[in-house]
Design an enzyme around this catalytic site. Sequence first.
Site, PDB file in Angstrom:
ATOM      1  N   GLY A 163      -3.598  -1.388   3.917  1.00 17.38           N
ATOM      2  CA  GLY A 163      -2.648  -2.555   4.440  1.00 17.38           C
ATOM      3  C   GLY A 163      -1.731  -2.724   3.086  1.00 17.38           C
ATOM      4  O   GLY A 163      -1.112  -1.725   2.684  1.00 17.38           O
ATOM      5  N   GLU A 164      -1.119  -4.119   3.023  1.00 17.75           N
ATOM      6  CA  GLU A 164      -0.051  -4.468   1.827  1.00 17.75           C
ATOM      7  C   GLU A 164       1.293  -4.025   2.428  1.00 17.75           C
ATOM      8  O   GLU A 164       2.199  -4.431   1.889  1.00 17.75           O
ATOM      9  CB  GLU A 164      -0.452  -3.913   0.645  1.00 17.75           C
ATOM     10  CG  GLU A 164      -1.640  -4.285   0.043  1.00 17.75           C
ATOM     11  CD  GLU A 164      -2.090  -3.367  -1.373  1.00 17.75           C
ATOM     12  OE1 GLU A 164      -3.179  -3.611  -1.918  1.00 17.75           O
ATOM     13  OE2 GLU A 164      -1.105  -2.456  -1.707  1.00 17.75           O
ATOM     14  N   GLY A 165       1.060  -3.324   3.447  1.00 20.37           N
ATOM     15  CA  GLY A 165       2.590  -2.382   3.584  1.00 20.37           C
ATOM     16  C   GLY A 165       2.656  -1.007   3.163  1.00 20.37           C
ATOM     17  O   GLY A 165       3.704  -0.494   3.106  1.00 20.37           O
TER      18      GLY A 165
END
Length: 349
Positions: free
Chosen positions: A317-319
């Site tokens: 995740g996180e980008g």
Amino acid sequence: MELLESALAKIQPVDEALLAQAQAKLDNKTKPPGSLGLLEEMARRFAAITGDLSPKMGKKVVFTFAGDHGIVEEGVSLYPKEVTPQMVLNFLRGGAGVNVLARHAGAEVRVVDVGVDYDFEPTEGLIIRKIAKGTRNFAKESAMTREEAVAAIEVGIALADRAKAEGISMVGTGEMGIGNTSPSSAIIAAFAGCSVREVTHRGTGIGDQALEHKIKVIQAGLDLNRPNPEDPLDVLAKVGGLEIAGIAGLVLGAAANRIPVVVDGFISTAGALIACELHPNVREYIFAAHNSVEIGHQMMLQRIGAKPILDLQLRLGEGTGAALAMGLIEASVKVLNEMATFEEAGVTS
């Protein structure tokens, strides 16, 4: 609600004629037609979304939305919710996975506190738009009010509007919120009408017994709240997350402003799914960054009709995936803009 309604009214289908013109331009480059495969698809879509057959690639920004989740109190995550603000601080110091990969891609990371149960000091790179200090436990009650869900969506829309005013060329989505795979599974289960087991995986790495517990908790939340799949805001409010709502708003706002939006993994795609359920044309503005390890992700991608760019077994995740995919999308635009035509190169076509 006014900002949401205004954004929805602005979203138009991508111009099919521009897609064809961009492909014709690509076909005149010094290569066999279609030989750059999905790079050509990315290039023509980018051109058509922006309305420019020679699109300029300026600033790229990954917006990482952060929020806490009441469902964590049911023991559905390997980590305590204190990790959410700790990771936000890590983002702000530039030490997280998304920071490293965004730097590699030449993108900026902006962190958006839309619902963290922590009071941050004003810091460069942090956008504080807190709607609430986390959601409520959707195994026991609705995660949010409808008004909170709309307010969080409008945070994302406003950021997309500002991105347009700044001249940002491409935005990416990211998230941080301990426990947020549970609302993501609940969202796709609600829309698809499938079993929770079909769309629920290990998140941060829980074991078999914890996974069984997680499935039961999510199912209990769906049984209690009975979200209406015909009403995306109802689904979001009852079993969603504040950062998921913020992502939905960014995706909607990007579509309204004709900004290409790169959607990261499972949780980000839950937000994109909400946006697509609110307006069917939104899917035309989305680049799906990658195919997540989370099993519910494939069903989400199928529902929004998105083809993932990468398949690297990512689940952070996180980008992170969005940052990686941005580099490939930019490469595709450079092919469109910089590769010689047959005439320019003196090559027989």
